[in-house]
Design a protein around this motif. Structure first.
Motif, PDB file in Angstrom:
ATOM      1  N   TYR A  28       0.816  -1.207   0.000  1.00  0.00           N
ATOM      2  CA  TYR A  28       0.000   0.000   0.000  1.00  0.00           C
ATOM      3  C   TYR A  28       0.851   1.260   0.000  1.00  0.00           C
ATOM      4  O   TYR A  28       0.566   2.225   0.688  1.00  0.00           O
ATOM      5  CB  TYR A  28      -0.940  -0.012   1.205  1.00  0.00           C
ATOM      6  N   GLU A  30       2.384   4.299  -2.360  1.00  0.00           N
ATOM      7  CA  GLU A  30       2.255   4.942  -3.657  1.00  0.00           C
ATOM      8  C   GLU A  30       3.608   4.907  -4.374  1.00  0.00           C
ATOM      9  O   GLU A  30       4.667   4.871  -3.740  1.00  0.00           O
ATOM     10  CB  GLU A  30       1.776   6.382  -3.494  1.00  0.00           C
ATOM     11  N   VAL A  55       1.305   6.290  -9.426  1.00  0.00           N
ATOM     12  CA  VAL A  55       0.351   5.208  -9.193  1.00  0.00           C
ATOM     13  C   VAL A  55      -0.074   5.252  -7.728  1.00  0.00           C
ATOM     14  O   VAL A  55       0.778   5.258  -6.828  1.00  0.00           O
ATOM     15  CB  VAL A  55       0.954   3.832  -9.531  1.00  0.00           C
ATOM     16  N   ALA A  56      -1.372   5.296  -7.488  1.00  0.00           N
ATOM     17  CA  ALA A  56      -1.910   5.403  -6.128  1.00  0.00           C
ATOM     18  C   ALA A  56      -1.594   4.147  -5.309  1.00  0.00           C
ATOM     19  O   ALA A  56      -1.353   3.073  -5.862  1.00  0.00           O
ATOM     20  CB  ALA A  56      -3.415   5.630  -6.180  1.00  0.00           C
ATOM     21  N   ARG A  58      -3.571   2.379  -3.386  1.00  0.00           N
ATOM     22  CA  ARG A  58      -4.648   1.392  -3.275  1.00  0.00           C
ATOM     23  C   ARG A  58      -5.492   1.369  -4.549  1.00  0.00           C
ATOM     24  O   ARG A  58      -5.684   2.402  -5.194  1.00  0.00           O
ATOM     25  CB  ARG A  58      -5.544   1.707  -2.075  1.00  0.00           C
ATOM     26  N   PRO A  59      -6.020   0.213  -4.903  1.00  0.00           N
ATOM     27  CA  PRO A  59      -6.862   0.107  -6.101  1.00  0.00           C
ATOM     28  C   PRO A  59      -8.252   0.661  -5.829  1.00  0.00           C
ATOM     29  O   PRO A  59      -8.604   0.963  -4.674  1.00  0.00           O
ATOM     30  CB  PRO A  59      -6.904  -1.401  -6.356  1.00  0.00           C
ATOM     31  N   LEU A  84      -6.325   4.150 -15.184  1.00  0.00           N
ATOM     32  CA  LEU A  84      -6.151   3.022 -14.276  1.00  0.00           C
ATOM     33  C   LEU A  84      -5.074   2.087 -14.813  1.00  0.00           C
ATOM     34  O   LEU A  84      -5.029   1.819 -16.018  1.00  0.00           O
ATOM     35  CB  LEU A  84      -7.469   2.258 -14.111  1.00  0.00           C
ATOM     36  N   GLN A  87      -0.838  -2.557 -10.421  1.00  0.00           N
ATOM     37  CA  GLN A  87      -0.086  -2.037  -9.282  1.00  0.00           C
ATOM     38  C   GLN A  87       1.380  -1.741  -9.621  1.00  0.00           C
ATOM     39  O   GLN A  87       1.901  -0.692  -9.260  1.00  0.00           O
ATOM     40  CB  GLN A  87      -0.143  -3.024  -8.118  1.00  0.00           C
ATOM     41  N   SER A 101      -3.968  -1.479 -18.983  1.00  0.00           N
ATOM     42  CA  SER A 101      -4.125  -0.110 -18.491  1.00  0.00           C
ATOM     43  C   SER A 101      -5.014   0.655 -19.455  1.00  0.00           C
ATOM     44  O   SER A 101      -5.115   0.320 -20.638  1.00  0.00           O
ATOM     45  CB  SER A 101      -2.766   0.587 -18.360  1.00  0.00           C
ATOM     46  N   GLU A 166     -10.110  -4.764  -8.309  1.00  0.00           N
ATOM     47  CA  GLU A 166      -9.038  -4.957  -7.348  1.00  0.00           C
ATOM     48  C   GLU A 166      -7.660  -4.855  -7.997  1.00  0.00           C
ATOM     49  O   GLU A 166      -6.652  -4.664  -7.298  1.00  0.00           O
ATOM     50  CB  GLU A 166      -9.171  -6.316  -6.654  1.00  0.00           C
ATOM     51  N   TYR A 169      -5.440   0.434 -10.378  1.00  0.00           N
ATOM     52  CA  TYR A 169      -4.963   1.489  -9.489  1.00  0.00           C
ATOM     53  C   TYR A 169      -5.048   2.842 -10.186  1.00  0.00           C
ATOM     54  O   TYR A 169      -4.643   2.969 -11.355  1.00  0.00           O
ATOM     55  CB  TYR A 169      -3.518   1.236  -9.074  1.00  0.00           C
TER      56      TYR A 169
END
Length: 361
Positions: A28, A30, A55-56, A58-59, A84, A87, A101, A166, A169
């Motif tokens: 978790y 970034e 990339v964040a 969390r998804p 999106l 990960q 993506s 899920e 991200y």
């Protein structure tokens, strides 16, 4: 001896707890490259020859299925992408360029779906614009997800991609000096319900458009008229015509306070009324089944027909007016269930008056 074994077991237990915490922290965390993050502001830190990507941690999920990016500065080229990604996406590629993506690019308004070649999708975005990205939870299918993109709170369009939420991200890409955005990973999106709609009378008439017999369908509440298939609408804010798409076509002038917008249907002479199963309106006349729409009034409008595969259903001419003058018209196929008069609003304070039986020439 037992005390020594107990001691080592305790040390092993502590080590495993630490490892689990470290794995969770990595999962978790970034990830970003050639970017500087200052609070919720991301700015490009490369030399314009290489991509910067964020990339964040969390998804997307059911509790957090949407995020937004506000463009603070477009920099030299405005090559900002929102979308999106997996990960562990490669941070030297724009979102949407690599497999699995998808992204909406501000500089050209194109959608990139696992390919460096984009497809026309929506309008370009500039300083001050908000680009949103999310998923439709109600449309999740086995191994497939419907992704939506918005501009300034209005849906631009959707795309169905393989994979579950899920594995998706939130991501932001940049590619030129001076680009800067504000990131909101907790944003919410939905149709505003604060607008007040006033209907003069005959509320029950919403189930019928004069002599067009309908059975009724449930139009999505979070989509403007014209955005979903089978619908058509003239939008006041940009003067565009939307016909089954989140991308509109130039059609007429914009409309403002005091303007009167109208919509109607011109039926071909051999139009058939679908009698349906109801018996309440047995007095309505049913004409012989039409083989093809033929009407001298429309003989010169062949160039206005939509390209591509022809929709099933009888065709009628839908026209729109502004202050009593015809803005334009479009021949469309009547969807299953027929057409319902519809009004859409999207911001607080919008207020209109509806007249389902105006006097018209």
């Amino acid at each position: 001896m037992d005390d020594i074994n107990l001691h080592y077991r305790f040390l092993n237990w502590r080590r495993r707890i630490r490892e689990i915490r470290e794995v969770g922290a990595v999962r978790y965390r970034e990830r970003f490259k050639r970017m500087l993050r200052d609070g919720d502001v991301l700015s490009y830190q490369g030399n314009s020859d290489e991509v910067g990507c964020y990339v964040a941690p969390r998804p997307l999920s059911k509790g957090n299925c949407y995020f937004e990016v506000t463009i603070i500065d477009t920099g030299v080229r405005g090559m900002i992408a929102v979308g999106l990604v997996p990960q562990y996406y490669k941070l030297d590629h724009q979102p949407g360029w690599l497999p699995h993506s998808v992204a909406y690019h501000a500089d050209d308004g194109k959608l990139y779906n696992g390919n460096t070649v984009g497809q026309q999708f929506g309008p370009k975005c500039n300083r001050g614009d908000r680009i949103g990205c999310g998923i439709y939870l109600e449309s999740l299918e086995d191994g497939r997800t419907t992704v939506l993109f918005t501009k300034n709170g209005k849906e631009v369009g959707t795309v169905v991609i393989p994979g579950s939420p899920e594995a998706l991200y939130p991501a932001v890409g940049m590619h030129s000096l001076g680009e800067e955005v504000q990131l909101d990973l907790q944003a919410e999106w939905g149709m505003e319900e604060d607008g007040l709609m006033m209907v003069d009378s005959h509320e029950d008439e919403w189930g019928r458009l004069h002599d067009v017999r309908v059975t009724g369908t449930n139009y999505p509440k979070n989509r403007h008229p014209g955005w979903s298939r089978g619908s058509i609408a003239y939008h006041a804010d940009d003067g565009k015509l939307f016909q089954g798409s989140g991308v509109g076509d130039a059609f007429g002038p914009r409309c403002f306070e005091g303007d009167v917008m109208g919509c109607g249907i011109m039926f071909p002479r051999d139009y058939i009324l679908d009698s349906g199963d109801d018996s309440d309106d047995g007095d309505l006349e049913v004409w012989p089944k039409q083989r093809r729409v033929q009407n001298e009034l429309y003989m010169n409008d062949e160039d206005e027909e939509e390209d591509g595969e022809e929709q099933e259903g009888s065709k009628v001419m839908v026209f729109f007016t502004r202050n009593g003058k015809v803005v334009g018209r479009r021949e469309v196929a009547v969807p299953a269930g027929g057409f319902y008069p519809t009004i859409g609003m999207m911001s607080t304070g919008e207020k209109i008056r509806v007249d389902l039986h105006p006097l018209s020439g």
